[in-house]
Write a protein that holds these residues in place. Structure first.
Motif, PDB file in Angstrom:
ATOM      1  N   GLU A 131      23.453  11.817  58.364  1.00 31.68           N
ATOM      2  CA  GLU A 131      24.364  11.575  57.241  1.00 31.68           C
ATOM      3  C   GLU A 131      24.167  12.612  56.139  1.00 31.68           C
ATOM      4  O   GLU A 131      23.092  13.196  56.020  1.00 31.68           O
ATOM      5  CB  GLU A 131      24.184  10.161  56.660  1.00 31.68           C
ATOM      6  N   TYR A 132      25.233  12.822  55.362  1.00 28.91           N
ATOM      7  CA  TYR A 132      25.173  13.694  54.202  1.00 28.91           C
ATOM      8  C   TYR A 132      25.744  12.917  53.033  1.00 28.91           C
ATOM      9  O   TYR A 132      26.923  12.624  52.998  1.00 28.91           O
ATOM     10  CB  TYR A 132      26.003  14.955  54.464  1.00 28.91           C
ATOM     11  N   LYS A 133      24.881  12.520  52.095  1.00 33.76           N
ATOM     12  CA  LYS A 133      25.344  11.839  50.880  1.00 33.76           C
ATOM     13  C   LYS A 133      25.398  12.893  49.782  1.00 33.76           C
ATOM     14  O   LYS A 133      24.350  13.381  49.342  1.00 33.76           O
ATOM     15  CB  LYS A 133      24.380  10.713  50.489  1.00 33.76           C
ATOM     16  N   SER A 171      22.895  13.693  46.868  1.00 32.38           N
ATOM     17  CA  SER A 171      21.743  12.826  47.088  1.00 32.38           C
ATOM     18  C   SER A 171      20.842  13.380  48.198  1.00 32.38           C
ATOM     19  O   SER A 171      19.767  13.894  47.912  1.00 32.38           O
ATOM     20  CB  SER A 171      22.213  11.417  47.435  1.00 32.38           C
ATOM     21  N   THR A 175      14.528  13.892  55.914  1.00 29.75           N
ATOM     22  CA  THR A 175      15.491  13.694  54.830  1.00 29.75           C
ATOM     23  C   THR A 175      15.299  14.819  53.817  1.00 29.75           C
ATOM     24  O   THR A 175      14.196  15.018  53.318  1.00 29.75           O
ATOM     25  CB  THR A 175      15.261  12.329  54.142  1.00 29.75           C
ATOM     26  N   GLU A 181      33.811   8.090  44.501  1.00 30.97           N
ATOM     27  CA  GLU A 181      32.570   7.878  45.243  1.00 30.97           C
ATOM     28  C   GLU A 181      31.396   7.742  44.264  1.00 30.97           C
ATOM     29  O   GLU A 181      30.471   6.984  44.498  1.00 30.97           O
ATOM     30  CB  GLU A 181      32.367   9.129  46.086  1.00 30.97           C
ATOM     31  N   ARG A 182      31.459   8.535  43.180  1.00 26.97           N
ATOM     32  CA  ARG A 182      30.329   8.576  42.251  1.00 26.97           C
ATOM     33  C   ARG A 182      30.483   7.653  41.057  1.00 26.97           C
ATOM     34  O   ARG A 182      29.516   7.419  40.337  1.00 26.97           O
ATOM     35  CB  ARG A 182      30.119  10.010  41.766  1.00 26.97           C
ATOM     36  N   ALA A 228      22.351   2.429  46.830  1.00 26.61           N
ATOM     37  CA  ALA A 228      23.598   1.734  46.474  1.00 26.61           C
ATOM     38  C   ALA A 228      23.369   0.223  46.437  1.00 26.61           C
ATOM     39  O   ALA A 228      22.601  -0.311  47.247  1.00 26.61           O
ATOM     40  CB  ALA A 228      24.691   2.079  47.468  1.00 26.61           C
ATOM     41  N   ASP A 242      23.965  -1.533  49.651  1.00 29.85           N
ATOM     42  CA  ASP A 242      23.004  -1.257  50.724  1.00 29.85           C
ATOM     43  C   ASP A 242      21.766  -2.132  50.585  1.00 29.85           C
ATOM     44  O   ASP A 242      21.225  -2.635  51.566  1.00 29.85           O
ATOM     45  CB  ASP A 242      22.571   0.224  50.703  1.00 29.85           C
TER      46      ASP A 242
END
Lengths: 516, 314
Positions: free
Chosen positions: A193-195, A198, A233, B93-94, B169, B172
């Motif tokens: 995943e790529y946030k 973050s 990560t 999103e942010r 989040a 989550d």
């Protein structure tokens, strides 16, 4: 490690046990999530379209190239079994390795390689790497043929460059536009995943097939890339203070870069290991040769003669610099000392004499730099030193996009300093390319350099190429094209739990493991 | 109330237009363009030209401006150069991240600020007053990024109670969210506690000196009832306006704090866009923050008018 205390206090049998224990402790262990702090977020994970270090940090774990660089930056086969070069130096035939599978399970074939290189020609961030290619053909299921427009001795160097890697994607992905691909490669880790802003997470690819003909150990970006760590990560942490705090709080395992005082402080803490990555880059001070006084060779020679490189590097990169005249890193096959007699003269008298011969009349000159602290230090030390020979310099500090925009134009600057890291690693062809067409001299073309670079690219004989590079380096000093202040390094910090780690141009998470 | 609201809305629209104009102008006064920031120095002029055309940078400034306003009015903030998604999607999103950070900080600042100011006013010129006011002054004069680093050293590095950065989040992992948001929100909020405490103290002192308070005391009501039930609601009216200012300051402060704590909010998005000259994100992001700021102030103005009907007549 057997210490003196062991010998003094413990019997021989116990020593053997300690040794065995140590060997046991060193055995690779699978598992864990390694968290790496990197200073910038990758602009893209489409390896073709960006030459940013932050992208390389991640993408070189996921993708592989036809040829890759070994520990000494020499090109060696990676997804190719080898190469056959025709007598005229224009046709390269690459047998492609069999039984290599992409992360989506598809088996690699010559069509994937052809499509990937073809895509790079259209969208690649470093187009010069593939500019010599005329035609690419998948001439068999496992054979790729590349025809060049003209012979290019640096062709294998180019296609194995990690700058904006010519990653091999499945042909279906290679058909897609820049930035629109699924991140599928053949490397030891696959994308999770790529946030944005973050982190990026990658996980070990158990179907990874390393090159049986390559070195059976970690070897630059090539060799056996054996992944032990379950997931890696990459956390994007722009603030150094935040990275260091996270390290001290035990939240990250590797910190891409810290400054000298922090490295010294952390060195006394047993929880951490400090890695000195030296050389990491060359500190260059460029002249704008498109206008006076930078266009005047006597002026440039005067500045070159006056500068004290030890002073510049010692202040800007305390504890992590090398004074070295060469434009390549020590250990490179083409490493040369040519021109060294003019490096680091620190001769104010000679500087004044040469300045008197130049057309400089005391006008104020602009030294541009981005806000990276060592670059500002270089500019400040330079300013003070030049004052002593009567050159009036003002320092203008801006952010990188502003400075780079100005620095690649003919006006608005006289001097410009920054690090040049990847080109000296890549080798002589890349180093010469920086100066071709006046690219880094404010646009003022230098026929001598352009000629040498052309001859170098066309010359198949290695000894002659070596001589050509030495001639280029000698000319860099004779005409004071640009000043090299020295090599600087980077302090990296890792938790002591990260075992068998060796720093390189990216933090390689293969071959290393995490202690429980 | 209708006229009052219309006046406020018209004012907001003018401010918004001026902000967008200034944003557009400022961005074009900054040297450096995304083509040079994104492509390698070895890129051919054709490649640079292709990217500039794709971004619309080859058009004249007035045309680019018309283009931009045309799209904004249709609710389209454009496409990010770096992020491979629309600016609106990137902002959305942010947004929850920044709102949760600023919201948490606001609740914290209001609660402790009002409490501290009330304690100070009730104990006027005695030691609790002096302690609270000194602490408030300290809070007000402390740069938040410095305070952030100190809190990290204490609570993350030394005590190990909270993470030093990063973001989880809410959906989550709620506990993880609370842990990740606490330090940055405290950092943001602490500075504002001082500000609100000073305002609350002054306002409370005024309320306490009113005739109705004297009457309430004379009736023999308990001190607690006099302070909390009678004085505080009256003192809160001016504090309400201050909350609008504080909310704006928190949104602005979040930009820096998100950077210090590696929190992926709107602020970090905008700073990253500035560094890469991602113009659509810069323009869209700044406009978005301005809208948010105006919205918060509008809500406060309306609440103010609801609480104190005299305001509507002004």
């Amino acid at each position: 490690m057997i210490t003196r205390r062991h010998f003094g206090s413990v019997a021989a049998g116990a020593i053997a046990a300690a040794q065995a224990g140590d060997a046991f402790a060193q055995a690779p262990r699978k598992g864990g999530d390694a968290i790496l702090a990197i200073a910038q977020a990758p602009p893209s994970l489409d390896a073709h379209i960006t030459s940013a270090q932050a992208s390389r940090n991640v993408t070189l774990h996921m993708y592989e190239t036809l040829f890759a660089r070994d520990e000494n930056a020499t090109p060696v086969p990676e997804l190719a079994e080898g190469v056959n070069i025709s007598a005229d130096g224009r046709t390269y035939t690459f047998p492609i390795r069999k039984n290599v599978k992409f992360h989506n399970g598809k088996e690699l074939d010559a069509k994937d390689v052809a499509a990937s290189i073809d895509r790079y020609r259209k969208v690649g961030a470093s187009p010069a790497l593939v500019s010599a290619i005329d035609k690419i053909d998948a001439s068999g299921a496992s054979e790729l043929t590349i025809r060049l427009k003209q012979p290019q001795s640096t062709f294998l160097d180019n296609i194995s460059s990690p700058r904006a890697p010519i990653a091999i994607y499945p042909a279906s992905e290679a058909a897609k536009e820049a930035g629109k691909i699924e991140y599928i490669g053949t490397g030891p880790y696959k994308f999770v995943e790529y946030k944005p802003d973050s982190h990026v997470k990658i996980t070990r690819y158990d179907g990874y097939a390393f090159n049986p003909k390559g070195k059976q150990e970690r070897d630059g970006f090539a060799g056996k890339k054996e992944a032990f760590i379950d997931t890696v990560t990459f956390r994007f942490m722009p603030e150094m203070g935040a990275r260091v705090s996270a390290m001290e709080a035990g939240e990250i395992h590797h910190n891409e870069t810290v400054d000298g005082p922090t490295a010294k402080r952390l060195a006394s803490d047993k929880r951490f290991t400090i890695y000195k990555v030296l050389p990491f880059a060359v500190q260059a001070i460029k002249f704008n040769q498109a206008k006076a006084p930078g266009s005047d060779v006597n002026f440039r020679l005067a500045v070159q003669a006056a500068l004290d490189m030890e002073e510049i590097m010692g202040i800007s990169y305390a504890d992590i610099y090398q004074l070295d005249a060469s434009w390549l890193y020590p250990g490179h096959a083409f490493y040369s000392k040519a021109g060294a007699e003019k490096y680091n003269k620190a001769d104010l008298k000679l500087g004044k004499e040469l300045l008197a011969k130049s057309g400089y009349k005391g006008e104020k000159l602009t030294f541009i730099t981005d806000a990276f602290r060592p670059n500002v230090d270089v500019a400040t030390v330079f300013q003070q030193r030049l004052k002593d020979i009567g050159v009036n310099v003002e320092v203008a500090v801006n952010d990188w996009p502003t400075v780079s925009k100005v620095g690649f134009t003919p006006t608005g600057w006289d001097f410009w300093t920054h690090g040049i890291g990847i080109e000296p690693y890549e080798g002589p062809g890349s180093v010469m390319a920086i100066w071709v067409n006046g690219l880094s001299q404010g646009g003022a073309k230098d026929p001598k350099i352009d000629d040498l670079a052309q001859k170098f690219a066309a010359e198949p004989d290695e000894a002659k190429r070596r001589a050509l590079f030495a001639e280029f380096q000698q000319y860099m000093y004779d005409a004071a094209v640009c000043m090299k202040a020295g090599n600087f390094g980077q302090f990296q910090v890792a938790t002591a739990k990260l075992k068998n780690f060796t720093p390189y141009r990216i933090p390689r998470m293969w071959g290393a493991w995490l202690e429980a | 109330m209708g006229r009052y609201l219309a006046r406020r809305l018209a004012g907001a629209a003018i401010v918004l237009f001026l902000v967008s104009l200034m944003t557009f102008a400022m961005i074009w006064l900054v040297p450096g363009d995304p083509a040079s920031a994104f492509l390698d120095a070895s890129a051919t002029p054709e490649q640079v030209a292709r990217l500039r055309t794709a971004l619309g940078l080859d058009k004249s400034l007035p045309l680019q401006m018309l283009d931009w306003y045309g799209r904004v009015l249709r609710g389209d903030l454009g496409q990010s150069i770096l992020l491979n998604r629309s600016v609106a999607a990137a902002l959305m999103e942010r947004l929850p991240v920044t709102l949760s950070l600023a919201g948490f900080a606001l609740v914290f600042a209001v609660f402790f600020g009002v409490a501290a100011g009330t304690v100070a006013a009730v104990n006027h010129n005695r030691w609790p007053d002096q302690v609270v006011m000194t602490a408030a002054l300290f809070g007000l004069s402390t740069p938040d990024f410095w305070l952030g680093l100190v809190l990290v050293l204490v609570f993350a590095v030394e005590l190990g109670w909270l993470p030093s950065g990063g973001f989880v989040a809410l959906m989550d992992n709620p506990l993880g969210w609370l842990r990740s948001i606490t330090l940055p929100a405290l950092t943001l909020g602490l500075v504002q506690v001082g500000f609100i405490a000073r305002m609350a103290r002054a306002s409370m002192l005024e309320a306490l000196s009113q005739d109705f308070v004297r009457t309430a005391r004379a009736k023999g009501l308990s001190r607690f009832t006099v302070v909390v039930r009678h004085s505080l609601p009256n003192a809160l009216i001016p504090i309400l306006t201050v909350i609008g200012i504080v909310a704006g300051a928190l949104l602005g402060g979040a930009v820096i704090i998100e950077q210090v704590f590696s929190v992926p909010g709107v602020g970090r998005l905008i700073i990253g866009a500035i560094a890469a000259r991602d113009f659509p994100v810069m323009q869209g992001g700044l406009l978005f923050l301005a809208v948010l700021y105006l919205f918060v102030n509008l809500v406060v103005d309306i609440l103010y008018a609801v609480v104190d009907p005299r305001v509507r007549l002004v």
